[in-house]
Design a protein around this motif. Sequence first.
Motif, PDB file in Angstrom:
ATOM      1  N   VAL A  81       0.859  -1.182   0.000  1.00 46.76           N
ATOM      2  CA  VAL A  81       0.000   0.000   0.000  1.00 46.76           C
ATOM      3  C   VAL A  81       0.898   1.234   0.000  1.00 46.76           C
ATOM      4  O   VAL A  81       1.595   1.515   0.980  1.00 46.76           O
ATOM      5  CB  VAL A  81      -0.963   0.020   1.205  1.00 46.76           C
ATOM      6  N   ASN A  82       0.908   1.933  -1.133  1.00 50.42           N
ATOM      7  CA  ASN A  82       1.688   3.170  -1.266  1.00 50.42           C
ATOM      8  C   ASN A  82       0.868   4.320  -0.694  1.00 50.42           C
ATOM      9  O   ASN A  82       0.097   4.973  -1.397  1.00 50.42           O
ATOM     10  CB  ASN A  82       2.012   3.426  -2.746  1.00 50.42           C
ATOM     11  N   ASN A  83       1.028   4.539   0.606  1.00 49.74           N
ATOM     12  CA  ASN A  83       0.245   5.547   1.334  1.00 49.74           C
ATOM     13  C   ASN A  83       1.080   6.762   1.727  1.00 49.74           C
ATOM     14  O   ASN A  83       0.544   7.874   1.809  1.00 49.74           O
ATOM     15  CB  ASN A  83      -0.371   4.894   2.577  1.00 49.74           C
ATOM     16  N   ALA A  84       2.366   6.578   1.997  1.00 46.70           N
ATOM     17  CA  ALA A  84       3.213   7.688   2.474  1.00 46.70           C
ATOM     18  C   ALA A  84       3.166   8.854   1.499  1.00 46.70           C
ATOM     19  O   ALA A  84       3.338   8.677   0.296  1.00 46.70           O
ATOM     20  CB  ALA A  84       4.658   7.217   2.649  1.00 46.70           C
ATOM     21  N   TYR A 127       1.799 -13.710  -7.431  1.00 48.86           N
ATOM     22  CA  TYR A 127       0.644 -13.092  -6.760  1.00 48.86           C
ATOM     23  C   TYR A 127       1.050 -11.742  -6.189  1.00 48.86           C
ATOM     24  O   TYR A 127       2.107 -11.607  -5.583  1.00 48.86           O
ATOM     25  CB  TYR A 127       0.155 -13.980  -5.609  1.00 48.86           C
ATOM     26  N   GLY A 128       0.175 -10.758  -6.328  1.00 45.60           N
ATOM     27  CA  GLY A 128       0.437  -9.467  -5.685  1.00 45.60           C
ATOM     28  C   GLY A 128      -0.766  -8.554  -5.743  1.00 45.60           C
ATOM     29  O   GLY A 128      -1.631  -8.658  -6.620  1.00 45.60           O
ATOM     30  N   ARG A 129      -0.830  -7.676  -4.748  1.00 46.79           N
ATOM     31  CA  ARG A 129      -1.883  -6.647  -4.684  1.00 46.79           C
ATOM     32  C   ARG A 129      -1.211  -5.327  -4.337  1.00 46.79           C
ATOM     33  O   ARG A 129      -0.602  -5.206  -3.258  1.00 46.79           O
ATOM     34  CB  ARG A 129      -2.911  -6.975  -3.588  1.00 46.79           C
ATOM     35  N   ILE A 130      -1.335  -4.343  -5.211  1.00 50.52           N
ATOM     36  CA  ILE A 130      -0.770  -3.014  -4.949  1.00 50.52           C
ATOM     37  C   ILE A 130      -1.917  -2.015  -4.925  1.00 50.52           C
ATOM     38  O   ILE A 130      -2.780  -2.022  -5.813  1.00 50.52           O
ATOM     39  CB  ILE A 130       0.272  -2.622  -6.029  1.00 50.52           C
ATOM     40  N   VAL A 131      -1.941  -1.186  -3.894  1.00 54.71           N
ATOM     41  CA  VAL A 131      -2.957  -0.128  -3.794  1.00 54.71           C
ATOM     42  C   VAL A 131      -2.243   1.203  -3.563  1.00 54.71           C
ATOM     43  O   VAL A 131      -1.503   1.356  -2.581  1.00 54.71           O
ATOM     44  CB  VAL A 131      -3.971  -0.390  -2.653  1.00 54.71           C
ATOM     45  N   ASN A 132      -2.455   2.130  -4.470  1.00 59.82           N
ATOM     46  CA  ASN A 132      -1.932   3.494  -4.305  1.00 59.82           C
ATOM     47  C   ASN A 132      -2.989   4.353  -3.631  1.00 59.82           C
ATOM     48  O   ASN A 132      -4.154   4.333  -4.050  1.00 59.82           O
ATOM     49  CB  ASN A 132      -1.641   4.132  -5.669  1.00 59.82           C
ATOM     50  N   ILE A 133      -2.593   5.142  -2.637  1.00 56.80           N
ATOM     51  CA  ILE A 133      -3.528   6.087  -2.058  1.00 56.80           C
ATOM     52  C   ILE A 133      -3.418   7.398  -2.833  1.00 56.80           C
ATOM     53  O   ILE A 133      -2.405   8.110  -2.748  1.00 56.80           O
ATOM     54  CB  ILE A 133      -3.283   6.296  -0.543  1.00 56.80           C
ATOM     55  N   ALA A 134      -4.457   7.676  -3.617  1.00 56.06           N
ATOM     56  CA  ALA A 134      -4.511   8.911  -4.414  1.00 56.06           C
ATOM     57  C   ALA A 134      -5.275   9.954  -3.601  1.00 56.06           C
ATOM     58  O   ALA A 134      -5.080  10.078  -2.382  1.00 56.06           O
ATOM     59  CB  ALA A 134      -5.159   8.625  -5.762  1.00 56.06           C
ATOM     60  N   ASP A 212     -12.924   5.146   7.729  1.00 60.59           N
ATOM     61  CA  ASP A 212     -13.847   5.127   6.586  1.00 60.59           C
ATOM     62  C   ASP A 212     -13.134   4.740   5.291  1.00 60.59           C
ATOM     63  O   ASP A 212     -13.772   4.317   4.319  1.00 60.59           O
ATOM     64  CB  ASP A 212     -14.478   6.514   6.373  1.00 60.59           C
ATOM     65  N   ILE A 213     -11.825   4.952   5.244  1.00 66.14           N
ATOM     66  CA  ILE A 213     -11.050   4.719   4.020  1.00 66.14           C
ATOM     67  C   ILE A 213     -10.519   3.279   3.969  1.00 66.14           C
ATOM     68  O   ILE A 213     -10.497   2.641   2.915  1.00 66.14           O
ATOM     69  CB  ILE A 213      -9.847   5.702   3.946  1.00 66.14           C
ATOM     70  N   ALA A 214     -10.099   2.774   5.122  1.00 63.74           N
ATOM     71  CA  ALA A 214      -9.352   1.508   5.180  1.00 63.74           C
ATOM     72  C   ALA A 214     -10.077   0.296   4.567  1.00 63.74           C
ATOM     73  O   ALA A 214      -9.426  -0.525   3.903  1.00 63.74           O
ATOM     74  CB  ALA A 214      -8.954   1.226   6.628  1.00 63.74           C
ATOM     75  N   PRO A 215     -11.403   0.132   4.745  1.00 67.81           N
ATOM     76  CA  PRO A 215     -12.047  -1.079   4.197  1.00 67.81           C
ATOM     77  C   PRO A 215     -11.963  -1.179   2.677  1.00 67.81           C
ATOM     78  O   PRO A 215     -11.851  -2.294   2.142  1.00 67.81           O
ATOM     79  CB  PRO A 215     -13.508  -0.947   4.666  1.00 67.81           C
ATOM     80  N   ALA A 216     -12.016  -0.064   1.989  1.00 65.67           N
ATOM     81  CA  ALA A 216     -11.904  -0.093   0.523  1.00 65.67           C
ATOM     82  C   ALA A 216     -10.515  -0.580   0.105  1.00 65.67           C
ATOM     83  O   ALA A 216     -10.366  -1.329  -0.865  1.00 65.67           O
ATOM     84  CB  ALA A 216     -12.173   1.305  -0.047  1.00 65.67           C
ATOM     85  N   VAL A 217      -9.509  -0.138   0.855  1.00 68.20           N
ATOM     86  CA  VAL A 217      -8.130  -0.565   0.574  1.00 68.20           C
ATOM     87  C   VAL A 217      -7.992  -2.067   0.836  1.00 68.20           C
ATOM     88  O   VAL A 217      -7.419  -2.805   0.032  1.00 68.20           O
ATOM     89  CB  VAL A 217      -7.129   0.238   1.427  1.00 68.20           C
ATOM     90  N   ALA A 218      -8.550  -2.511   1.968  1.00 66.65           N
ATOM     91  CA  ALA A 218      -8.447  -3.932   2.328  1.00 66.65           C
ATOM     92  C   ALA A 218      -9.148  -4.812   1.296  1.00 66.65           C
ATOM     93  O   ALA A 218      -8.674  -5.905   0.976  1.00 66.65           O
ATOM     94  CB  ALA A 218      -9.032  -4.164   3.719  1.00 66.65           C
TER      95      ALA A 218
END
Length: 242
Positions: A81-84, A127-134, A212-218
């Motif tokens: 998760v690219n959140n920083a 296998y991989g899952r990448i999520v960018n926080i825009a 409120d944001i975290a479940p969508a990322v998960a």
Amino acid sequence: MTEQRVAVVTGAAQGIGAAIARELAADGHRVVVADINLDGATAVATEIGGVAKKLDVSDPEQVAAFTKAVVDELGRIDILVNNAALVPFVPWDQLDFTEWRRVMAVNLDGMFLMTKATTPVMAAAGYGRIVNIASNTFVAGTPNFAHYVATKGASIGFVRSLAGEVGKDGITINAVAPGLTETEGVLGSAHNEGFAYVLPAQAFDRKGLPADIAPAVAFLASEKAGWITGQTLVVDGGHTRN
Ligand code: NAD
Ligand code: 4PL
């Protein structure tokens, strides 16, 4: 529950990143809480039974050492998760090239370096899952941080382009675009005043919270989301409708 995965969340010492780390831990994953703030990361990791690591995502050498350490200690990286990010408040009159570069280094170089270091590990496992926080500022065109909004639009472009290249390796890459959210960072900045115009535009009359944001990322980080890639999910209480 599904197989336990190793998840890396950057900028997870506080705010949205910490909420994502908590959510992924609640889903049963082993979470690496990575942040320049080691004390904050340690507090979150202790709470969730994860691992804290000090990391500046904008530093290529630190990213290389971090990735090697995680693979050596935990054996794999399934979720990134690219959140920083830096979330500045700098009107155009005051925006200079030094400030521009400062934000690009963390928000864009950091996203690139972390993704570049991690995709080979994921590809080897198939296998991989990448999520960018825009951010929904890319949709809304929110003023007073054009450099920041540019990085968030870029992160969406990155997801759209890379999705087609990493699919063959079993990797999905998506973006989550939060709206204004009450985090430590926002509370300590002029963005806190933004709630005055954001709340009336939302479908719900309350401030957005990190939880409120975290479940969508998960969800996007889960095995179940394997047919979704290259997408952007706006999570902003209906503030914007795209
Ligand atoms: P925050 O400022 O509260 O926390 C950011 C964290 O990132 C901090 O713990 C900080 O130490 C860490 N960090 C900063 N630079 C780093 C670096 N170089 N390497 C590693 N860690 C670093 O931020 P937040 O409000 O929780 O925002 C988190 C993410 O959500 C960011 O990507 C931000 O752009 C995005 N976002 C926030 C909002 C909002 O309103 N809060 C809205 C949309 C998107
Ligand atoms: C609507 O991403 O999405 C302020 C600060 N207002 O960082 C954001 C809105 C901010 C946002 C954001």
